[in-house]
Motif scaffolding. Structure first.
Motif, PDB file in Angstrom:
ATOM      1  N   VAL A  70      16.805 -46.027  16.135  1.00 23.49           N
ATOM      2  CA  VAL A  70      15.141 -44.852  14.887  1.00 23.49           C
ATOM      3  C   VAL A  70      14.310 -44.852  16.668  1.00 23.49           C
ATOM      4  CG1 VAL A  70      12.834 -45.368  14.373  1.00 23.49           C
ATOM      5  CG2 VAL A  70      15.041 -46.538  13.980  1.00 23.49           C
ATOM      6  N   ALA A  73      15.071 -41.403  18.141  1.00 20.91           N
ATOM      7  CA  ALA A  73      14.863 -40.333  17.739  1.00 20.91           C
ATOM      8  C   ALA A  73      13.835 -40.196  17.429  1.00 20.91           C
ATOM      9  CB  ALA A  73      15.841 -40.833  15.847  1.00 20.91           C
ATOM     10  N   THR A 161       9.494 -42.264   8.117  1.00 23.78           N
ATOM     11  CA  THR A 161      10.756 -42.912   8.756  1.00 23.78           C
ATOM     12  C   THR A 161      12.029 -43.086   7.576  1.00 23.78           C
ATOM     13  OG1 THR A 161       9.617 -45.067   9.400  1.00 23.78           O
ATOM     14  CG2 THR A 161       9.909 -43.394  11.263  1.00 23.78           C
ATOM     15  N   SER A 163      15.310 -45.501   7.883  1.00 20.67           N
ATOM     16  CA  SER A 163      16.286 -45.802   8.739  1.00 20.67           C
ATOM     17  C   SER A 163      17.234 -46.562   7.923  1.00 20.67           C
ATOM     18  CB  SER A 163      15.613 -46.520   9.562  1.00 20.67           C
ATOM     19  OG  SER A 163      14.687 -47.310   9.070  1.00 20.67           O
ATOM     20  N   VAL A 189      11.564 -38.490   9.789  1.00 19.13           N
ATOM     21  CA  VAL A 189      12.268 -38.829  10.564  1.00 19.13           C
ATOM     22  C   VAL A 189      13.674 -40.104   9.516  1.00 19.13           C
ATOM     23  CG1 VAL A 189      13.015 -40.310  12.685  1.00 19.13           C
ATOM     24  CG2 VAL A 189      11.220 -38.897  12.707  1.00 19.13           C
ATOM     25  N   VAL A 191      17.169 -41.916   9.837  1.00 20.64           N
ATOM     26  CA  VAL A 191      18.000 -42.199  10.775  1.00 20.64           C
ATOM     27  C   VAL A 191      19.834 -42.935   9.570  1.00 20.64           C
ATOM     28  CG1 VAL A 191      18.680 -43.664  12.781  1.00 20.64           C
ATOM     29  CG2 VAL A 191      16.918 -42.847  12.830  1.00 20.64           C
ATOM     30  N   GLU A 192      21.005 -42.526  10.104  1.00 22.66           N
ATOM     31  CA  GLU A 192      21.616 -43.631   9.151  1.00 22.66           C
ATOM     32  C   GLU A 192      23.596 -43.911  10.286  1.00 22.66           C
ATOM     33  OE1 GLU A 192      22.495 -43.511   5.434  1.00 22.66           O
ATOM     34  OE2 GLU A 192      20.612 -43.861   5.914  1.00 22.66           O
ATOM     35  N   ILE A 202      23.061 -37.884   6.051  1.00 22.11           N
ATOM     36  CA  ILE A 202      22.258 -36.777   7.245  1.00 22.11           C
ATOM     37  C   ILE A 202      21.895 -35.291   6.972  1.00 22.11           C
ATOM     38  CG2 ILE A 202      21.912 -35.919   9.867  1.00 22.11           C
ATOM     39  CD1 ILE A 202      20.349 -39.375   9.181  1.00 22.11           C
ATOM     40  N   SER A 263      23.727 -41.597  13.433  1.00 22.02           N
ATOM     41  CA  SER A 263      23.264 -40.057  13.738  1.00 22.02           C
ATOM     42  C   SER A 263      22.124 -39.698  12.684  1.00 22.02           C
ATOM     43  CB  SER A 263      23.648 -39.858  12.363  1.00 22.02           C
ATOM     44  OG  SER A 263      25.877 -39.322  12.395  1.00 22.02           O
ATOM     45  N   TYR A 264      20.935 -39.058  12.813  1.00 20.62           N
ATOM     46  CA  TYR A 264      19.789 -38.517  12.580  1.00 20.62           C
ATOM     47  C   TYR A 264      19.075 -37.881  12.362  1.00 20.62           C
ATOM     48  CZ  TYR A 264      18.538 -37.193  17.904  1.00 20.62           C
ATOM     49  OH  TYR A 264      18.221 -36.372  18.257  1.00 20.62           O
TER      50      TYR A 264
END
Length: 332
Positions: A70, A73, A161, A163, A189, A191-192, A202, A263-264
């Motif tokens: 995170v 990102a 976020t 995540s 944001v 995130v994965e 994503i 990935s993000y």
């Protein structure tokens, strides 16, 4: 602890102090069960983190890696919008608060944060960690129990976020959550994990954020369709994670570090300056040349070969990292 901004070192020290009494064998057993659970299908009404032992093991196992992913990102968001500072932040499905630690460390005055999660033990331990952090923004965070489902209503906020959450949700809940985040926030944001499945989620989120009127700030240099042909490859990045002795015991490893693949997507409702191109693979350094795989602003993927005859650019290429902007400063 005399810290003003959270760092990876502060997080590791805080975790070590809080989890000092947790037997490594018990933690490792809990981690094994959690891994098996997360690899399966988790219904949204059945939290995986059942009690403090589960949460403590999870924190030791995942918080440092989630924090670094995170943080990467958020750094991309800051680079694309250097003059923007969020006053409020909602961490959806935040668990023990790894994403909130990353957000609190990104700006001198961390935003007012609300962490939403359905697992009360996770919220309790997250609040305890935040209280021990010595970081004002974390100590002031709200920890609220909320069921992450299609009925979740998100209040207006500057930054949201999400995540490592989408995998735990059914397809309809994922869609509803991303749409709700897009409607509520100025910046989102997501995130994965850096796997083909994580990337697919994503891209799904990216498409919905764009359809809701947001534009992509990172990692992509544009908001057009991803140039990767589905099924042929996937876009992901890597963050180096330093591992404490407790972390190594829980994860059963010996190295002092590991690389977290993720990935993000970052999307905003305000103007940003995306990179000219981004390095999408680890640079290949060969004798007298560096090979860079790039995603470019003209919506294409290309391989750039930078040689010694490029002078300063060649020296920059030898130092550039996977996920960085290219060329440095955006000037070709």
């Amino acid at each position: 602890m005399n810290a003003t901004l959270p760092t990876a070192e502060v997080l590791r020290a805080t975790l070590a102090g809080l989890l000092d009494g947790l037997p490594p064998k018990r933690a490792a057993q809990a981690v094994e069960r959690l891994i098996a659970n997360y690899r399966g299908t988790t219904p949204t009404d059945a939290p995986v983190l059942r009690d403090r032992s589960d949460v403590a093991a999870y924190a030791a196992y995942r918080m440092p890696a989630t924090f670094e992913a995170v943080r990467s990102a958020i750094a991309a968001l800051r680079a694309a919008a250097p003059d923007w500072t969020p006053a409020t932040h909602t961490d959806v499905g935040g668990g023990t608060g790894a994403a909130s630690w990353a957000v609190a460390g990104a700006w001198e005055e961390g935003p007012r944060t609300a962490v939403l999660d359905w697992a009360e033990p996770a919220l309790a331990l997250g609040s305890e960690l935040a209280g021990l952090s010595g970081v004002p923004a974390l100590r002031a965070a709200e920890w609220r129990r909320a069921r992450i489902d299609a009925g979740l209503e998100l209040a207006p906020t500057d930054l949201i976020t999400v995540s490592y959450v989408l995998k735990e949700l059914t397809a309809d809940v994922r869609t509803a959550l991303v749409d709700s985040a897009a409607a509520a926030a100025q910046a989102v944001v997501v995130v994965e994990p850096g796997t083909p499945d994580g990337y697919a989620r994503i891209i799904e989120a990216r498409d919905r954020l764009i359809a809701a009127g947001l534009t992509v700030a990172a990692p992509c240099p544009h908001s057009a369709a991803c140039p990767i042909e589905p099924g042929t490859d996937w876009c992901h990045f890597s963050a180096r994670v330093s591992r404490s002795s407790l972390h190594r015991k829980v994860k059963g490893g010996s190295l002092p570090y590991e690389d977290e693949k993720f990935s993000y997507v970052v999307a905003t409702r305000f103007a940003t300056e995306p990179v000219t191109a981004r390095v999408t693979r680890k640079p290949q350094i060969r004798k007298g040349q560096v090979l860079l795989d790039l995603c470019t602003r003209d919506e294409a993927l290309r391989r750039a070969t930078v040689t010694k005859r490029h002078g300063e650019l060649y020296r920059a290429a030898r130092d550039v990292a996977w996920g960085d902007e290219w060329p440095p400063g955006g000037n070709a």
